[in-house]
Design a protein around this motif. Structure first.
Motif, mmCIF file in Angstrom:
data_model
loop_
_atom_site.group_PDB
_atom_site.id
_atom_site.type_symbol
_atom_site.label_atom_id
_atom_site.label_comp_id
_atom_site.label_asym_id
_atom_site.label_seq_id
_atom_site.Cartn_x
_atom_site.Cartn_y
_atom_site.Cartn_z
ATOM 1 N N ASN A 55 -18.106 96.747 -5.897
ATOM 2 C CA ASN A 55 -16.941 97.013 -6.750
ATOM 3 C C ASN A 55 -16.278 98.368 -6.501
ATOM 4 O O ASN A 55 -15.311 98.703 -7.166
ATOM 5 C CB ASN A 55 -17.359 96.950 -8.233
ATOM 6 C CG ASN A 55 -17.697 95.542 -8.658
ATOM 7 O OD1 ASN A 55 -17.164 94.574 -8.109
ATOM 8 N ND2 ASN A 55 -18.605 95.411 -9.622
ATOM 9 N N THR B 202 -18.911 100.568 -12.140
ATOM 10 C CA THR B 202 -19.053 99.443 -11.203
ATOM 11 C C THR B 202 -20.206 98.537 -11.615
ATOM 12 O O THR B 202 -20.117 97.308 -11.472
ATOM 13 C CB THR B 202 -19.295 99.914 -9.756
ATOM 14 O OG1 THR B 202 -20.436 100.783 -9.720
ATOM 15 C CG2 THR B 202 -18.076 100.622 -9.192
ATOM 16 N N GLU B 203 -21.280 99.117 -12.127
ATOM 17 C CA GLU B 203 -22.405 98.288 -12.570
ATOM 18 C C GLU B 203 -22.009 97.379 -13.731
ATOM 19 O O GLU B 203 -22.580 96.310 -13.923
ATOM 20 C CB GLU B 203 -23.592 99.173 -12.995
ATOM 21 C CG GLU B 203 -24.376 99.722 -11.815
ATOM 22 C CD GLU B 203 -25.645 100.436 -12.241
ATOM 23 O OE1 GLU B 203 -26.673 100.239 -11.581
ATOM 24 O OE2 GLU B 203 -25.603 101.198 -13.236
ATOM 25 N N LYS B 204 -21.026 97.822 -14.494
ATOM 26 C CA LYS B 204 -20.561 97.007 -15.611
ATOM 27 C C LYS B 204 -19.445 96.061 -15.189
ATOM 28 O O LYS B 204 -18.774 95.455 -16.025
ATOM 29 C CB LYS B 204 -20.098 97.912 -16.760
ATOM 30 C CG LYS B 204 -21.254 98.685 -17.405
ATOM 31 C CD LYS B 204 -20.747 99.647 -18.456
ATOM 32 C CE LYS B 204 -21.823 100.636 -18.895
ATOM 33 N NZ LYS B 204 -23.011 100.004 -19.493
ATOM 34 N N GLY B 205 -19.210 95.988 -13.873
ATOM 35 C CA GLY B 205 -18.313 94.961 -13.348
ATOM 36 C C GLY B 205 -16.883 95.379 -13.095
ATOM 37 O O GLY B 205 -16.061 94.575 -12.660
ATOM 38 N N LYS C 78 -20.861 104.852 -10.713
ATOM 39 C CA LYS C 78 -22.052 104.010 -10.850
ATOM 40 C C LYS C 78 -21.990 103.164 -12.121
ATOM 41 O O LYS C 78 -22.164 101.939 -12.084
ATOM 42 C CB LYS C 78 -23.305 104.882 -10.862
ATOM 43 C CG LYS C 78 -24.595 104.161 -11.266
ATOM 44 C CD LYS C 78 -25.706 105.165 -11.538
ATOM 45 C CE LYS C 78 -26.969 104.556 -12.117
ATOM 46 N NZ LYS C 78 -26.847 103.884 -13.396
ATOM 47 N N THR D 93 -22.729 97.394 -5.587
ATOM 48 C CA THR D 93 -22.133 96.399 -6.486
ATOM 49 C C THR D 93 -20.983 95.665 -5.811
ATOM 50 O O THR D 93 -20.564 94.603 -6.267
ATOM 51 C CB THR D 93 -21.555 97.057 -7.763
ATOM 52 O OG1 THR D 93 -20.495 97.941 -7.375
ATOM 53 C CG2 THR D 93 -22.624 97.840 -8.527
#
Lengths: 562, 193
Positions: free
Chosen positions: A254, A26-29, A23, A252
């Protein structure tokens, strides 16, 4: 379309800490590959027993003799039953060696034990983070409460922890949803306890990862008080990988999740002193794959993350990646429990309750605080509940017929019971090791486990029973008796400590950011990282440490430090 | 479907079931080979009905306790415990014969008197067995119990965990939705769980 073999980050494991790593990263790209050794389990769809009732199970929930024969370890506790059958690791496929008895209960599937966990969620405090240094035991934690407090906030807000604000220094308050209610008997006992023991012992609401208000942004409905959490909750009433972290990570775009992927080792580059990626054995085809990444998070559960390290970079260090400290695989801890007291409650026969709670009460640690020094160090807390007896009770003088049926159809006496969860000290002697002479279904070496309780724990258990008796008696409970049931280390399902954090690479495997000293782009953020065990349930701390480490990893990647 | 396509599907679509039945979580369980005959089931039904009779609410036969017991004993008992269960059935029949009657031909009152006597004796004997085990440091599960006690317990378990037992004799709320910890009690049935 060719399968992508390169990612920004690889997360090994999909349980509580793995889900959090996926989490956050992926949230940070970051493009993330999450590897899970077992099968996939889809949220809701695959919870096939979630709405099943006791009478629909052929054996009403009880394990069959065949199940008992096939699960010689799991059968030692409640975990082996008809409802959750198939949710625990196959013991024939994945054996381990008990040099001394060790009850290892494993969940090998997407979500891991986050689907079956007990959900009790407490913060450690500086009482815990300073304990090793003050006692001169093991090694000092490299962090203090202030380092992790904002990450506890972050983890609690997202996971959804219900609880009450109590203002206790050694059991810090958090970002709580309204608590799961205490019943009238528990409230009465709480009030009586406050008047005894110098007002220093508190009975409070359990703090649990069951949400008491909906979380529409996560498609989660509040707890419905069915008390069927371990079957997967179709309402998303409790935190699990499936209900909370995985959907966010997936959204995301990602994340790639690869089930049936057993990570056999971290691929270590001697020249850069960094991990290049991981080697994977496909659990179904036995084919080997290599995936590369800039950063690797090991979240395979304490012992399995440690196993991966032990099986990695063995051409550089015989004992594996992280073994230069001499501590890899050592300092195994669990929470020792199944000692307490129970008794009968008078005066509430005109009271009953409605609904089935997923939790009861908690009594925070009160021993060895404020300068007290027992003949052991550290302490314990209690979990318990009060309820009215049902049909399983014995009815004096009634054996068969209408009168027996009528009596058993009514609620019986109120009873109250509680069991202590005690801190276990880290000891170098308590260890796991690779046994290369024994292999699992995939030809991989297995773990040999050698762990036992020490003198400190044995002394603590005397208080764990007697204090429970004393408190119930002080609260006016009748027929109080101490309880002590069979406990094997591991039964707490809180394995910790086998790749501990520390301040010095000579005495710890991980630094203060959960990086392996010998390979800074490898992070270990599951129970393996714990430097001491505290007496509180550990999963919330794994969530917070994982989020903190993920932020550190992304930051370091940006700075080009990994 | 090739693995890579499968992976793409997982990455692209969330909340959908995986293809193929074999990935099912929470493995369903089934009853194994039943070691009992229809006559055994009928006999056990009658024994259970004495212990939990039909009154203004359903009894053991309504809950098919006999059939449940045969499944449970066949699958969940060790071979030794199964033998003990068989012996208990035979002992019950013999106890009736000793009074000059076939158990199945006895009246309800005769059966009740017979079983009440046996259960009374069993309660005392099993309590002594449990006390002895405790004194000798043996686990409660290894105590010497009277032959009737396990059968007696299984009847109660089979009845009160059954659908009619849980819903029509006890009370059951599938989705309570809330917890109320301070509710006036006025003699209602107990909650099933």
């Amino acid at each position: 379309m060719a399968e992508n073999m390169h990612y920004d980050a690889i997360v090994v494991g999909s349980g509580i800490s793995g889900g959090w790593a996926a989490k956050e990263l992926t949230e940070k790209g970051l493009k993330v590959l999450m590897l899970e050794r077992g099968r996939n389990i889809e949220h809701v769809t695959d919870y096939v027993n979630a709405d099943n009732e006791t009478w629909n199970y052929p054996h009403r929930g009880v394990a069959t003799q065949e199940m008992v024969d096939n699960y010689p370890v799991l059968k030692r506790d409640y975990a082996l039953n008809e409802q959750t059958f198939g949710m625990w690791a196959n013991e024939k496929d994945s054996p381990y060696i008990e040099k001394k008895r060790f009850d290892w209960f494993r969940g090998y599937h997407v979500g891991g034990r986050s689907l079956m966990w007990g959900r009790q969620s407490y913060r450690l405090s500086d009482l815990d983070f300073e304990a090793n240094a003050k006692d001169g035991i093991a090694t000092d934690w490299p962090i203090r409460y202030a380092d992790i407090a904002p990450w506890y906030d972050h983890a609690e807000k997202f996971a959804g922890i219900s609880g009450s604000v109590e203002g206790l220094d050694h059991l810090p308050d958090g970002q709580f949803l309204p608590p799961i209610p205490l019943n009238i008997v528990e409230k009465d006992v709480a009030a009586r306890l406050r008047k005894s023991f110098g007002g220093k012992r508190y009975l409070i609401n359990s703090r649990v990862a069951n949400i008491t208000e909906p979380k529409p942004e996560q498609n989660r409905v509040n707890c419905q008080y069915r008390n069927k959490c371990w079957l997967g909750c179709p309402y998303g009433g409790y935190f699990s990988t499936q209900s909370a972290t995985l959907p966010v990570a997936m959204a995301t775009g990602n994340l790639t999740l690869r089930p049936f992927s057993i990570v056999s080792r971290v691929i270590y580059d001697k020249d850069t002193k960094r991990a290049k990626g991981v080697e994977v054995i496909d659990a179904e085809t036995n084919q080997t794959y290599e995936y590369t990444a800039k950063v690797v998070f090991l979240n395979a559960s304490s012992f399995n993350s440690t196993w991966v390290l032990m099986n990695s970079a063995t051409d550089v260090w015989e004992g594996g990646l992280g073994s230069s400290s001499g501590e890899l695989g050592h300092n195994v801890m669990d929470h020792h429990f199944r000692v307490g007291a129970e008794g009968r409650v008078e005066g509430f026969d005109d009271k009953y309750y409605f609904g089935r709670r997923p939790a009861g009460f908690y009594i925070p640690r009160f021993r060895n605080l404020d300068g007290e020094q027992r003949d052991y160090t550290r302490g314990f807390g209690y979990q318990g509940s009060a309820s009215r007896q049902g049909w399983k009770r014995e009815i004096a003088e009634l054996n068969v017929g209408k009168d027996l049926k009528d009596a058993l159809s009514k609620p019986g006496d109120w009873t109250i019971g509680m069991t202590a969860f005690g801190e276990m000290l880290p000891s170098h002697d308590n260890h796991i090791a690779l046994d290369r002479s024994t292999t699992d279904k995939w030809g991989l070496p297995v773990l040999a486990i050698s762990v036992e309780l020490g003198e400190n724990e044995r002394k603590m258990r005397v208080d764990m029973k007697q204090d429970a008796i004393d408190m119930l008696e002080a609260a006016g409970i009748k027929d109080v008796k101490g309880t002590e049931r069979d406990y094997g280390v591991g039964m707490g399902i809180h394995e910790m400590g086998t790749a501990r954090m520390g301040r010095d690479p000579k005495s710890s495997v991980l630094n203060g950011n959960n990086q392996v000293w010998d390979a800074p782009n490898v992070y270990v953020t599951d129970g393996a990282c714990m430097t001491s065990s505290s007496c509180v349930n550990p999963s919330l701390t794994y969530m917070a440490l994982t989020a903190r480490a993920a932020a550190h990893a992304v930051d370091s990647l940006k700075k080009g430090e990994l | 479907m090739l693995r890579r396509d499968f992976l793409t599907m997982i990455a692209a679509v969330t909340g959908t079931a995986m293809i193929g039945g074999r990935a099912m979580a929470y493995d369903p369980t089934t009853a194994g080979t039943n070691a009992f005959s229809a006559e055994d089931t009928a006999f056990l039904d009658e024994v259970a009905e004495v212990i939990i009779p039909k009154t203004d609410t359903p009894g053991a036969k309504d809950a098919a306790v006999g059939a449940f017991m045969t499944v449970y004993v066949s699958d969940c008992y060790t071979a030794q415990d199964q033998q003990g269960f068989r012996t208990a059935m035979e002992n019950l029949k013999s106890a009736a014969t000793a009074q000059g009657k076939d158990f199945m031909q006895m009246s309800a009152d005769e059966r009740t008197t017979l079983l009440d006597g046996i259960a009374r004796e069993a309660r005392t004997a099993s309590a002594e067995g449990a006390a002895k085990a405790k004194a000798e440091g043996r686990a409660a599960k290894n105590a010497d119990l009277h032959w009737f006690t396990p059968l007696h317990q299984l009847v109660l378990f089979g009845f009160f965990t059954s659908e009619v037992g849980s819903n029509e004799v006890l009370r059951y709320e599938a989705v309570p939705g809330e917890y109320i910890g301070d509710l006036a009690y006025n003699g209602e049935p107990a909650w099933a769980t």
